[in-house]
Motif scaffolding. Structure first.
Motif, mmCIF file in Angstrom:
data_model
loop_
_atom_site.group_PDB
_atom_site.id
_atom_site.type_symbol
_atom_site.label_atom_id
_atom_site.label_comp_id
_atom_site.label_asym_id
_atom_site.label_seq_id
_atom_site.Cartn_x
_atom_site.Cartn_y
_atom_site.Cartn_z
ATOM 1 N N SER A 280 0.821 -1.216 0.000
ATOM 2 C CA SER A 280 0.000 0.000 0.000
ATOM 3 C C SER A 280 0.856 1.268 0.000
ATOM 4 O O SER A 280 0.398 2.340 -0.413
ATOM 5 N N LEU A 281 2.105 1.168 0.480
ATOM 6 C CA LEU A 281 2.964 2.351 0.596
ATOM 7 C C LEU A 281 3.163 3.027 -0.752
ATOM 8 O O LEU A 281 3.462 2.376 -1.748
ATOM 9 N N ARG A 282 3.029 4.343 -0.746
ATOM 10 C CA ARG A 282 3.161 5.111 -1.970
ATOM 11 C C ARG A 282 4.314 6.112 -1.905
ATOM 12 O O ARG A 282 5.113 6.221 -2.832
ATOM 13 N N ALA A 283 4.398 6.833 -0.793
ATOM 14 C CA ALA A 283 5.403 7.888 -0.701
ATOM 15 C C ALA A 283 5.697 8.220 0.759
ATOM 16 O O ALA A 283 4.966 7.828 1.668
ATOM 17 N N GLY A 284 6.769 8.952 0.946
ATOM 18 C CA GLY A 284 7.148 9.409 2.279
ATOM 19 C C GLY A 284 8.299 10.380 2.167
ATOM 20 O O GLY A 284 8.893 10.548 1.104
ATOM 21 N N MET A 285 8.590 11.010 3.275
ATOM 22 C CA MET A 285 9.746 11.911 3.290
ATOM 23 C C MET A 285 10.539 11.684 4.563
ATOM 24 O O MET A 285 10.025 11.160 5.560
ATOM 25 N N THR A 286 11.786 12.044 4.507
ATOM 26 C CA THR A 286 12.636 11.951 5.684
ATOM 27 C C THR A 286 13.386 13.251 5.839
ATOM 28 O O THR A 286 13.615 13.986 4.874
ATOM 29 N N GLY A 287 13.752 13.559 7.058
ATOM 30 C CA GLY A 287 14.466 14.790 7.364
ATOM 31 C C GLY A 287 14.892 14.754 8.810
ATOM 32 O O GLY A 287 14.941 13.691 9.426
ATOM 33 N N ALA A 288 15.195 15.922 9.376
ATOM 34 C CA ALA A 288 15.620 16.104 10.760
ATOM 35 C C ALA A 288 17.048 15.634 11.013
ATOM 36 O O ALA A 288 17.659 16.013 11.995
ATOM 37 N N ASP A 289 17.597 14.800 10.138
ATOM 38 C CA ASP A 289 18.973 14.350 10.269
ATOM 39 C C ASP A 289 19.420 13.821 8.910
ATOM 40 O O ASP A 289 18.603 13.614 8.013
ATOM 41 N N VAL A 290 20.707 13.559 8.791
ATOM 42 C CA VAL A 290 21.254 13.053 7.534
ATOM 43 C C VAL A 290 20.782 11.619 7.305
ATOM 44 O O VAL A 290 20.842 10.781 8.216
ATOM 45 N N CYS A 291 20.290 11.337 6.112
ATOM 46 C CA CYS A 291 19.859 9.981 5.764
ATOM 47 C C CYS A 291 20.923 9.348 4.875
ATOM 48 O O CYS A 291 21.175 9.824 3.761
ATOM 49 N N PRO A 292 21.596 8.299 5.369
ATOM 50 C CA PRO A 292 22.657 7.673 4.578
ATOM 51 C C PRO A 292 22.161 7.185 3.223
ATOM 52 O O PRO A 292 21.007 6.752 3.081
ATOM 53 N N LEU A 293 23.042 7.249 2.239
ATOM 54 C CA LEU A 293 22.726 6.849 0.872
ATOM 55 C C LEU A 293 22.165 5.439 0.813
ATOM 56 O O LEU A 293 21.163 5.181 0.132
#
Length: 513
Positions: A280-293
């Motif tokens: 069901s997952l379509r999208a999302g965002m991340t932030g607040a800290d560095v997200c490793p590659l």
């Protein structure tokens, strides 16, 4: 679109209730409620607040986890023109005391966790009204008792100017010094939610999993306000657990999953040994800290959703985001470009704009920038200029297309023997090591070089690694002067509520090693 952006917070909920009254709004694992009923109960709660003597401009504390009552209080307090002061129930006495005194709150809503940590008697000395939520304590008013006073009477006529009037005082997580009360307007929080929802193409068919705390700007703006603007369903997770988050995604058919990098990393670890239906997952965002590659790539592959990377602060809300259909190198290597309604520039020490390709401080101006720090004019003047530019204290580089590459905190820059070392560069490489769960690089005082480089590693559970292993892994990947002088292994990092490593506390811990 433009009319939505100038709505106040209570008007945003009213819009959803009028247009979609029977649509399920919230499931907090105890109760499900529609937008129509949510709006009705918020009105009743607002009436009860008036009966307490709360009026426009008063500050009201909300010290609760991700509960339905928390959401209701946010909207009810703002409906009567009062100002929400949300904060973490895990805070200790000195933190709570500072927030209470600095904000001058008239009333506070608390959960049992705060009673266990510091006791309500302590709070009673500073706040007129203390209301307990989901627990009862002799001598204190409960939310249930308060609601008994609620009526269907018309509320006082309150005019809210979304551009200038405050929705909340949101206290910084205090990674350095005492928390500062960030003054966030109705427009700032609403438009932040609108911009993120539009970027991710959200609509009323979406289901948001809200696992980041809504007493933090990420949970409040990017999750709560985005969902209400979209008229989507929200699933509130009271206490984050990666396994429970994955179970809820499967059970509730979650489509939107915003989370900080540490949360995503833990979910990937669970998926290494267990399987869930995440279709069901379509999208999302991340932030607040560095997200490793590697985390970004794995999320997109294993969880099958479009993961957008964002940059922002408590003082600004979301500033940038990678476009929904951005090329992979943009997603993996940048934090995107300015959201519509925001401006971003890179400046030198004299706050002069730098050309593309040069490293400097990230400055921004736009809808989400705070009015200032509450009762702290000097601290406000240090970071906010007369033209509305906020100087983030973060280092970055902009390319010719406006994409920002995040370099790290200006204060975290390590100067070793005259060489500039950016911790994020080394941390990003360390996260690619197969047995490193989390890492942080800090500068420590050195009598000869000025600063030395210390790498702090949290290994994955059940594995063994040595200092020599880390150095040999880094040696072919970084210049010699960037190699750590010291490697320390820890079981856990001190983190903020949003999952960000507290490097100030980490340095204090390192004094023991």
């Amino acid at each position: 679109m433009e009319t939505v952006r100038v709505l106040s917070v209570p008007q945003l909920l009213e819009r959803a209730a009028v247009e979609n009254p029977s649509k399920e709004a919230i499931y907090d694992l105890r109760r499900r409620i529609t937008y129509g009923d949510l709006h009705k109960e918020v009105h009743q709660l607002a009436s009860a607040l008036v009966s307490l003597g709360i009026k426009q401009g008063d500050r009201v504390g909300v010290c609760l986890p991700n509960w339905l009552e928390t959401v209701q209080l946010f909207f009810a307090i703002s409906q009567i023109g009062a100002i929400v002061v949300p904060f973490n129930p895990k805070y200790r006495q000195h933190e709570v005391e500072h927030i209470i005194k600095n904000s001058g709150m008239r009333a506070i809503f608390v959960c049992e966790e705060i009673e266990k940590h510091i006791g309500l008697s302590f709070i009673r000395t500073s706040v007129d009204q203390i209301i307990t939520v989901r627990f009862v304590k002799s001598g204190f008013f409960s939310l249930e008792q308060l609601m008994a006073y609620a009526t269907d009477q018309s509320l006082p006529m309150v005019t809210i100017d979304p551009q200038h009037d405050l929705f909340c005082l949101l206290y910084t997580s205090g990674t350095t010094g005492a928390p500062k009360g960030v003054m966030i307007t109705h427009r700032g929080i609403v438009q932040s939610g609108v911009a993120i929802a539009d970027s991710l193409r959200c609509n009323q068919d979406d289901v948001f999993l809200i696992c980041t705390p809504i007493f933090h700007v990420f949970g409040m703006a990017c999750n709560l306000m985005s969902a209400v603007y979209s008229q989507a369903k929200m699933v509130l997770q009271e206490r984050y657990s990666p396994r429970e988050a994955l179970r809820l995604i499967e059970k509730e058919k979650v489509t939107i999953h915003h989370a900080v990098p540490a949360m995503l990393h833990m979910e990937l670890n669970v998926l290494n040994s267990e399987s869930f239906d995440l279709s069901s997952l379509r999208a999302g965002m991340t932030g607040a800290d560095v997200c490793p590659l590697e985390t970004v790539k794995a999320i997109r592959e294993k969880m099958g959703m479009t993961l957008c990377i964002s940059f922002g602060t408590t003082e600004t809300g979301s500033v940038t985001i990678t476009p929904f259909e951005a090329e992979e190198d943009r997603i993996f290597e940048t934090v995107g470009k300015a959201l519509e309604g925001n401006e971003v520039k890179i400046v030198n020490e004299r706050r002069e704009t730098l050309p593309p390709g040069e490293i400097g401080e990230i400055a921004c101006r736009g809808f989400g920038v705070m009015k200032g720090y509450y009762n702290m004019p000097e601290q406000t003047a240090e970071v906010l200029d007369e033209d509305g530019w906020y100087y983030t204290g973060d280092l970055g580089m902009m390319d010719e297309y406006g994409y920002i590459r995040f370099i790290g905190r200006k204060k975290e820059l390590i100067i070793r023997g005259g060489y500039n070392i950016y911790p994020k560069e080394i941390e990003t490489i360390l996260q690619q090591h197969p047995v490193v769960f989390a890492s942080a690089v800090v500068g420590l005082p050195d009598p000869v070089l000025g600063e030395s480089v210390c790498a702090v590693i949290q290994p994955k559970e059940g594995v063994h690694i040595t200092e020599a292993d880390i150095i040999e892994f880094l040696r072919p990947l970084v210049a010699d002067y960037k190699l750590p002088n010291k490697v320390v292994f820890v079981d856990q990092f001190p983190t903020t509520a949003s999952g960000k490593i507290q490097k100030g506390k980490l340095k204090e811990m390192l004094k023991e090693y």
